[in-house]
Design a protein around this motif. Structure first.
Motif, mmCIF file in Angstrom:
data_model
loop_
_atom_site.group_PDB
_atom_site.id
_atom_site.type_symbol
_atom_site.label_atom_id
_atom_site.label_comp_id
_atom_site.label_asym_id
_atom_site.label_seq_id
_atom_site.Cartn_x
_atom_site.Cartn_y
_atom_site.Cartn_z
ATOM 1 N N ARG A 1 0.886 -1.173 0.000
ATOM 2 C CA ARG A 1 0.000 0.000 0.000
ATOM 3 C C ARG A 1 0.912 1.207 0.000
ATOM 4 N N GLN B 1 1.289 5.702 -0.230
ATOM 5 C CA GLN B 1 0.655 6.984 0.069
ATOM 6 C C GLN B 1 0.195 7.661 -1.218
ATOM 7 N N MET C 1 -8.896 11.293 -1.446
ATOM 8 C CA MET C 1 -9.932 11.028 -0.457
ATOM 9 C C MET C 1 -9.484 9.870 0.444
ATOM 10 N N SER C 2 -8.693 9.001 -0.111
ATOM 11 C CA SER C 2 -8.069 7.922 0.656
ATOM 12 C C SER C 2 -6.586 8.252 0.759
ATOM 13 N N ALA C 3 -5.978 7.970 1.910
ATOM 14 C CA ALA C 3 -4.565 8.297 2.122
ATOM 15 C C ALA C 3 -3.629 7.339 1.411
ATOM 16 N N THR C 4 -4.115 6.107 1.118
ATOM 17 C CA THR C 4 -3.272 5.095 0.469
ATOM 18 C C THR C 4 -4.051 4.390 -0.625
ATOM 19 N N VAL C 5 -3.298 3.699 -1.478
ATOM 20 C CA VAL C 5 -3.897 2.874 -2.533
ATOM 21 C C VAL C 5 -3.109 1.561 -2.588
ATOM 22 N N ARG D 1 -9.347 14.928 -3.038
ATOM 23 C CA ARG D 1 -10.074 15.583 -1.944
ATOM 24 C C ARG D 1 -10.916 16.702 -2.539
ATOM 25 N N VAL E 1 -8.973 6.245 -6.486
ATOM 26 C CA VAL E 1 -8.816 7.235 -5.406
ATOM 27 C C VAL E 1 -9.215 8.583 -5.990
#
Length: 180
Positions: free
Chosen positions: A92, A94, A99-103, A166, A163
């Motif tokens: 995973r 950064q 909107m999500s901190a990781t992918v 934001r 993802v």
């Protein structure tokens, strides 16, 4: 043709008499031969658990038994170690402005390597910066596999999820696209 044990054509059954096809589990083919220089020759291939080994003998009066012994030794001493499975999350990472901190990065293919006592090392090389928006299924980079510092294989890595940016980033993108 070389891996066919028997076949029936027009009511007639023909049987392959190459011994290894029936004597060794996973034998997928072989070829016998003879030349004056090499004498009796045998080339064979066996597959077990997705790992293939090939044996070649020249001037061997006991080639059938020697190939069986070579395969027993090869599969027991150098079993394939799985480095990646198709669809497996490798890491995973950064994501900037997401909107999500990781992918998750997922393997686009499977990879295994035969090892005795060594270990299979893995590094991840990313294709670029990880900034939202990100689309699942697009190429993210590669997993690089090595043994004792020497590269032995690569597997493409794909983004495992979408993802979205934001809200403030999305609004900024929209404003830039609107005319004056």
């Amino acid at each position: 043709m070389a891996s066919t044990r028997s076949v029936t054509i027009g009511g007639r059954t023909m049987t392959n008499h190459n011994k290894l096809l029936n004597q060794i589990e996973g034998c997928i083919g072989l070829k016998t031969g003879y030349t004056m220089a090499a004498g009796r020759t045998l080339v064979s291939c066996v597959e077990r658990n997705g790992q293939r080994l090939v044996a070649v003998t020249l001037q061997d009066g006991n080639d059938w038994a020697d190939h069986a012994a070579l395969y027993d030794y090869g599969f027991s001493t150098y079993p394939a170690k799985l480095g990646a499975s198709l669809g497996q999350t490798i890491q995973r990472v950064q994501v900037e402005n997401g909107m999500s901190a990781t992918v998750p990065l997922v393997a686009a293919d499977s990879f295994a390597w035969p090892l005795a006592e060594e270990s299979l090392e893995q590094d991840v090389e990313l294709a670029g910066s990880l900034r939202a928006p990100i689309r699942a299924g697009r190429r993210a980079g590669e997993a690089v596999f090595s043994v004792n510092g020497k590269e032995v294989g690569r597997v493409a890595l794909l983004y495992g999820a979408d993802v979205a940016p934001r809200m403030e980033s999305a609004l900024s993108i929209l404003k830039q696209g609107l005319p004056g």
